[in-house]
Motif scaffolding. Structure first.
Motif, mmCIF file in Angstrom:
data_model
loop_
_atom_site.group_PDB
_atom_site.id
_atom_site.type_symbol
_atom_site.label_atom_id
_atom_site.label_comp_id
_atom_site.label_asym_id
_atom_site.label_seq_id
_atom_site.Cartn_x
_atom_site.Cartn_y
_atom_site.Cartn_z
ATOM 1 N N LYS A 203 69.977 41.441 -8.635
ATOM 2 C CA LYS A 203 71.365 41.992 -8.745
ATOM 3 C C LYS A 203 71.612 41.904 -7.461
ATOM 4 C CE LYS A 203 71.091 44.212 -13.139
ATOM 5 N NZ LYS A 203 70.834 45.795 -13.830
ATOM 6 N N GLU A 204 70.971 42.734 -6.376
ATOM 7 C CA GLU A 204 71.397 43.010 -5.003
ATOM 8 C C GLU A 204 71.677 41.662 -4.380
ATOM 9 O OE1 GLU A 204 70.029 45.419 -1.107
ATOM 10 O OE2 GLU A 204 68.875 45.459 -2.751
ATOM 11 N N PHE A 205 70.521 40.861 -4.577
ATOM 12 C CA PHE A 205 71.035 39.465 -3.913
ATOM 13 C C PHE A 205 72.177 38.736 -4.316
ATOM 14 C CE2 PHE A 205 69.881 34.803 -4.061
ATOM 15 C CZ PHE A 205 69.811 34.402 -2.630
ATOM 16 N N LYS A 206 72.328 38.831 -5.528
ATOM 17 C CA LYS A 206 73.694 38.167 -6.262
ATOM 18 C C LYS A 206 74.959 38.827 -5.905
ATOM 19 C CE LYS A 206 75.874 36.671 -10.395
ATOM 20 N NZ LYS A 206 75.757 36.714 -11.837
ATOM 21 N N SER A 207 75.048 40.454 -5.761
ATOM 22 C CA SER A 207 76.091 41.077 -5.125
ATOM 23 C C SER A 207 76.287 40.677 -3.637
ATOM 24 C CB SER A 207 75.784 42.297 -5.333
ATOM 25 O OG SER A 207 75.546 42.837 -6.657
ATOM 26 N N CYS A 208 75.243 40.457 -2.973
ATOM 27 C CA CYS A 208 75.428 40.128 -1.559
ATOM 28 C C CYS A 208 76.176 38.830 -1.427
ATOM 29 C CB CYS A 208 74.114 40.288 -0.833
ATOM 30 S SG CYS A 208 73.611 42.073 -0.482
ATOM 31 N N CYS A 209 75.578 37.695 -2.323
ATOM 32 C CA CYS A 209 75.921 36.267 -2.142
ATOM 33 C C CYS A 209 77.699 36.402 -2.561
ATOM 34 C CB CYS A 209 75.222 35.482 -2.932
ATOM 35 S SG CYS A 209 73.524 35.388 -2.325
ATOM 36 N N VAL A 210 77.841 37.350 -3.434
ATOM 37 C CA VAL A 210 79.439 37.141 -3.869
ATOM 38 C C VAL A 210 80.093 37.658 -2.824
ATOM 39 C CG1 VAL A 210 81.026 38.112 -5.509
ATOM 40 C CG2 VAL A 210 78.877 37.171 -6.269
ATOM 41 N N SER B 36 71.929 29.472 -4.812
ATOM 42 C CA SER B 36 71.023 28.547 -4.457
ATOM 43 C C SER B 36 71.043 27.967 -2.847
ATOM 44 C CB SER B 36 71.477 27.173 -5.175
ATOM 45 O OG SER B 36 71.005 27.503 -6.819
ATOM 46 N N GLN B 37 71.963 28.049 -2.301
ATOM 47 C CA GLN B 37 72.418 27.604 -0.976
ATOM 48 C C GLN B 37 71.416 28.836 0.083
ATOM 49 O OE1 GLN B 37 76.481 27.750 -0.786
ATOM 50 N NE2 GLN B 37 76.752 25.636 -0.507
ATOM 51 N N VAL B 38 71.554 29.787 -0.060
ATOM 52 C CA VAL B 38 70.820 30.895 0.397
ATOM 53 C C VAL B 38 69.265 30.612 0.249
ATOM 54 C CG1 VAL B 38 70.399 33.417 0.750
ATOM 55 C CG2 VAL B 38 72.639 32.489 0.527
ATOM 56 N N VAL B 39 69.018 30.476 -0.918
ATOM 57 C CA VAL B 39 67.410 30.263 -1.176
ATOM 58 C C VAL B 39 67.050 29.186 -0.287
ATOM 59 C CG1 VAL B 39 65.819 29.739 -3.144
ATOM 60 C CG2 VAL B 39 67.698 31.549 -3.486
ATOM 61 N N CYS B 40 67.956 27.779 -0.487
ATOM 62 C CA CYS B 40 67.371 26.660 0.147
ATOM 63 C C CYS B 40 67.293 26.877 1.769
ATOM 64 C CB CYS B 40 68.283 25.476 -0.027
ATOM 65 S SG CYS B 40 68.406 24.912 -1.538
ATOM 66 N N GLU B 41 68.307 27.656 2.303
ATOM 67 C CA GLU B 41 68.153 28.015 3.695
ATOM 68 C C GLU B 41 66.883 28.921 4.014
ATOM 69 O OE1 GLU B 41 71.679 30.044 5.014
ATOM 70 O OE2 GLU B 41 73.043 28.384 4.463
ATOM 71 N N LEU B 42 66.495 29.991 3.219
ATOM 72 C CA LEU B 42 65.305 30.754 3.400
ATOM 73 C C LEU B 42 64.326 29.994 3.298
ATOM 74 C CD1 LEU B 42 66.805 33.841 1.590
ATOM 75 C CD2 LEU B 42 66.288 33.568 3.889
ATOM 76 N N ILE C 158 61.706 37.103 -10.208
ATOM 77 C CA ILE C 158 61.660 38.420 -9.198
ATOM 78 C C ILE C 158 62.242 39.588 -10.093
ATOM 79 C CG2 ILE C 158 62.345 36.670 -7.437
ATOM 80 C CD1 ILE C 158 65.189 37.383 -7.720
ATOM 81 N N PRO C 159 61.921 40.682 -9.321
ATOM 82 C CA PRO C 159 62.543 41.919 -10.064
ATOM 83 C C PRO C 159 63.941 41.939 -10.265
ATOM 84 C CG PRO C 159 61.075 42.577 -8.099
ATOM 85 C CD PRO C 159 61.437 40.811 -7.954
ATOM 86 N N THR C 160 64.533 42.613 -11.366
ATOM 87 C CA THR C 160 65.900 42.417 -11.723
ATOM 88 C C THR C 160 66.815 43.061 -10.757
ATOM 89 O OG1 THR C 160 65.107 42.399 -14.108
ATOM 90 C CG2 THR C 160 67.446 43.371 -13.638
ATOM 91 N N ASP C 161 66.388 44.105 -10.156
ATOM 92 C CA ASP C 161 67.229 44.961 -8.854
ATOM 93 C C ASP C 161 67.276 43.836 -7.752
ATOM 94 O OD1 ASP C 161 67.457 47.088 -10.659
ATOM 95 O OD2 ASP C 161 65.858 48.163 -9.654
ATOM 96 N N LEU C 162 66.220 43.346 -7.496
ATOM 97 C CA LEU C 162 66.404 42.243 -6.236
ATOM 98 C C LEU C 162 67.349 41.269 -6.722
ATOM 99 C CD1 LEU C 162 65.307 41.533 -3.732
ATOM 100 C CD2 LEU C 162 63.431 40.237 -4.693
#
Length: 58
Positions: free
Chosen positions: A17-24, A31-37, A11-15
């Motif tokens: 980074k934003e995903f990781k920041s939101c998860c934190v 991984s939990q969020v990806v599984c849910e999606l 996936i794009p680096t910016d995506l």
């Protein structure tokens, strides 16, 4: 206990980074969020398939 495996996703680096920041911020594991999606996506697909297999009322 469910068996687990790994999956490599590009996936794009910016995506990421934003995903990781939101998860934190939410205090959730990426991984939990990806599984849910993925589960939600599969459920939607299954629902579409089920609808297309229903007899039409025409």
């Amino acid at each position: 206990m469910t068996k687990e495996t790994t999956m490599h996703v590009v996936i794009p680096t910016d995506l990421k980074k934003e995903f990781k920041s939101c998860c934190v911020l939410e205090g959730v594991n990426m991984s939990q969020v990806v599984c849910e999606l993925i589960e939600e996506w599969l459920d939607k697909r299954k629902a579409k398939t089920d609808k297309s297999n229903e007899p039409s009322n025409s």
